[in-house]
Enzyme design. Structure first.
Site, PDB file in Angstrom:
ATOM      1  N   LYS A 121     -24.978  27.059  92.085  1.00 16.74           N
ATOM      2  CA  LYS A 121     -26.141  27.320  92.938  1.00 16.74           C
ATOM      3  C   LYS A 121     -26.480  28.813  93.067  1.00 16.74           C
ATOM      4  O   LYS A 121     -27.005  29.401  92.140  1.00 16.74           O
ATOM      5  CB  LYS A 121     -25.954  26.632  94.290  1.00 16.74           C
ATOM      6  CG  LYS A 121     -26.045  25.087  94.137  1.00 16.74           C
ATOM      7  CD  LYS A 121     -26.399  24.411  95.404  1.00 16.74           C
ATOM      8  CE  LYS A 121     -26.439  22.895  95.308  1.00 16.74           C
ATOM      9  NZ  LYS A 121     -27.739  22.352  94.950  1.00 16.74           N
ATOM     10  N   PHE A 152     -20.570  15.039  97.974  1.00 14.46           N
ATOM     11  CA  PHE A 152     -21.388  15.160  96.760  1.00 14.46           C
ATOM     12  C   PHE A 152     -20.761  16.207  95.859  1.00 14.46           C
ATOM     13  O   PHE A 152     -20.563  17.345  96.258  1.00 14.46           O
ATOM     14  CB  PHE A 152     -22.843  15.534  97.078  1.00 14.46           C
ATOM     15  CG  PHE A 152     -23.708  15.434  95.853  1.00 14.46           C
ATOM     16  CD1 PHE A 152     -24.228  14.209  95.456  1.00 14.46           C
ATOM     17  CD2 PHE A 152     -23.956  16.543  95.068  1.00 14.46           C
ATOM     18  CE1 PHE A 152     -24.994  14.101  94.294  1.00 14.46           C
ATOM     19  CE2 PHE A 152     -24.716  16.442  93.911  1.00 14.46           C
ATOM     20  CZ  PHE A 152     -25.236  15.217  93.528  1.00 14.46           C
ATOM     21  N   ASP A 201     -14.924  22.430  96.930  1.00 15.97           N
ATOM     22  CA  ASP A 201     -16.210  22.476  96.240  1.00 15.97           C
ATOM     23  C   ASP A 201     -17.120  23.368  97.074  1.00 15.97           C
ATOM     24  O   ASP A 201     -17.653  22.953  98.106  1.00 15.97           O
ATOM     25  CB  ASP A 201     -16.768  21.052  96.115  1.00 15.97           C
ATOM     26  CG  ASP A 201     -18.144  21.028  95.454  1.00 15.97           C
ATOM     27  OD1 ASP A 201     -18.821  22.073  95.439  1.00 15.97           O
ATOM     28  OD2 ASP A 201     -18.548  19.951  94.985  1.00 15.97           O
TER      29      ASP A 201
HETATM   30  N1  PLP Z   1     -21.199  20.079  94.537  1.00 14.45           N
HETATM   31  C1  PLP Z   1     -21.968  20.242  95.616  1.00 14.45           C
HETATM   32  C2  PLP Z   1     -21.336  20.473  96.957  1.00 14.45           C
HETATM   33  C3  PLP Z   1     -23.364  20.201  95.502  1.00 14.45           C
HETATM   34  O1  PLP Z   1     -24.132  20.352  96.580  1.00 14.45           O
HETATM   35  C4  PLP Z   1     -23.936  19.994  94.211  1.00 14.45           C
HETATM   36  C5  PLP Z   1     -25.392  19.908  94.039  1.00 14.45           C
HETATM   37  O2  PLP Z   1     -26.140  19.697  94.933  1.00 14.45           O
HETATM   38  C6  PLP Z   1     -23.071  19.831  93.125  1.00 14.45           C
HETATM   39  C7  PLP Z   1     -21.714  19.891  93.322  1.00 14.45           C
HETATM   40  C8  PLP Z   1     -23.620  19.610  91.750  1.00 14.45           C
HETATM   41  O3  PLP Z   1     -24.151  20.779  91.250  1.00 14.45           O
HETATM   42  P1  PLP Z   1     -25.072  20.743  89.921  1.00 14.45           P
HETATM   43  O4  PLP Z   1     -26.313  19.992  90.273  1.00 14.45           O
HETATM   44  O5  PLP Z   1     -25.304  22.188  89.611  1.00 14.45           O
HETATM   45  O6  PLP Z   1     -24.272  20.049  88.871  1.00 14.45           O
END
Ligand code: PLP
Length: 388
Positions: A249, A135, A220
């Site tokens: 986050k 994700f 990520d």
């Molecule tokens: N990357 C990871 C690993 C995530 O868990 C998330 C959101 O849950 C995102 C990216 C996306 O972040 P945002 O919702 O702040 O765009």
């Protein structure tokens, strides 16, 4: 009209909302509009690392809000420069680009990787390899990087040249990487798919392949970063250092901010005009983030995530119907024998405990890093009660 009626009429229905209106938070607790108290084991989905309204972050926000909230990135911004140094010192990266969310941070990372191959004289190297069940966010490029067809199905055509390997499948990764690989992007622990830590061998292989092929290794760390896994950054569990790392986050202690960090040649890829975000790195977000990151690191909360995380895992394993408990630090999942996770989430909410299910069989726990063993006992007692 009530908040729920207003929302149903005027807000786009992108979230399957549960019927509670939270109006106040303090530490590991939030309160709804009737005054009912909830123990928060979701923490804004791994955002409220220091709990709700952490005093030092609140103070920093109030002071900065009264001083300077926003100026254009066409000028120097003191809290932005200070936060960049703080993150560089902690992460082993050398420079930062600031934005407002995880998806935006990943966009920046992928743009850096694409431009780097062009600058190296290899315009044919455009493929970005990510993992199935990953994700990475909801912008068009981020859902394309996200190896889950359910998030992509209505939004074609998607940006080309993305490829997916099964997470932790070393041989598949070796077979897929090649002369056209521009970047490999991975979460050190997959979050949304139900908390699956990487194997050291998988991340090591990704590092070796990127070195051999002249590709960028992107981690990520939007969910794993800033203490969540019991280390300041998730990559520190694996002894594999990426070229580019993304954060969001917990980075702002509850205030919206994202960052893309890079080292080596990747730190100097962007030039004026290549990338920007109007609100990215504004004084208010950066002041909140400096306070949050400093408190997470200096307050002992990373160590607390390890200690209380181990206790939570131990306690979860004692619950009936739990077949597996996995995770790192305070990023934990409990796999259930029966498809009752969503039912447990709903019933726990009515008893004053906020939980999350990533699927019918998986409960996810990402409580604030400041959570205590006593609060774990309280949460476990509620789960036990609603399981009956
Ligand atoms: N990357 C990871 C690993 C995530 O868990 C998330 C959101 O849950 C995102 C990216 C996306 O972040 P945002 O919702 O702040 O765009």
């Amino acid at each position: 009209m009530t908040t729920i009626e207003l929302d149903n009429q005027y807000v786009m229905h992108t979230y399957g909302r549960l019927p509670v209106v939270f109006v106040r938070g303090e530490g590991c607790f939030v309160y709804d509009d009737t005054g009912k108290e909830y123990l928060d084991f979701l923490a804004g989905i791994a955002v409220n690392g220091l709990g709700h309204c952490p005093p030092k972050v609140v103070e920093a926000i109030c002071n900065q809000a009264a001083t300077l909230m926003h100026v254009s990135n066409l000028y120097y911004i003191a809290p932005q420069a200070q936060l960049a140094k703080l993150l560089a010192d902690l992460s082993g990266m050398s420079k930062a680009f600031f934005c407002n969310s995880g998806a935006e941070a990943n966009e920046a990372a992928m743009k850096i990787a694409r431009k780097a191959t062009k600058m190296a004289g290899h315009p044919e190297k455009t493929e970005i390899i990510t993992a199935l069940d990953s994700f990475h966010g909801r912008t068009l490029a981020a859902i394309t990087a996200t190896g889950q067809p359910k998030y992509q199905k209505y939004f074609a055509p998607l940006p080309p040249d993305y490829k997916y390997v099964p997470y932790n499948d070393v041989e598949a990764l070796k077979a897929m990487a090649g002369a056209r690989t521009c970047a490999i992007m991975m979460e050190p622990v997959q979050g949304e798919s139900g908390v699956h830590p990487a194997t050291p061998e998988f991340l090591r292989t990704a590092r070796e392949l990127c070195d051999q092929l002249g590709a960028a290794l992107i981690f990520d760390e939007v969910q794993t970063g800033l203490g969540r896994t019991g280390r300041v950054f998730g990559y520190q569990h694996f002894d594999v250092v990426p070229d580019i790392m993304t954060l969001a986050k917990t980075l702002g202690g509850g205030f919206p901010i994202g960052a893309c960090l890079a080292k080596g040649k990747y730190a100097d890829v962007f030039e004026p005009g290549d990338h920007a975000a109007t609100f990215g790195g504004n004084p208010l977000a950066c002041a909140a983030s400096i306070a949050a990151v400093t408190e997470i690191v200096e307050g002992g909360w990373v160590e607390n995530a390890t200690k209380v995380g181990a206790y939570l895992m131990e306690q979860l394993a004692t619950l009936p119907g739990v077949t597996e408990v996995r995770g790192l630090g305070l990023m934990i999942a409990a796999e259930l024998e029966k498809p009752v996770a969503k039912d447990i989430v709903t019933k726990a909410l009515s008893k004053g405990l906020i939980l999350n299910a990533t699927s019918d069989n998986v409960l996810r726990f990402v409580p604030p890093l400041i959570v205590t063993e006593d609060l774990v006992d309280k949460a476990i007692a509620i789960i036990r009660e609603v399981q009956q």
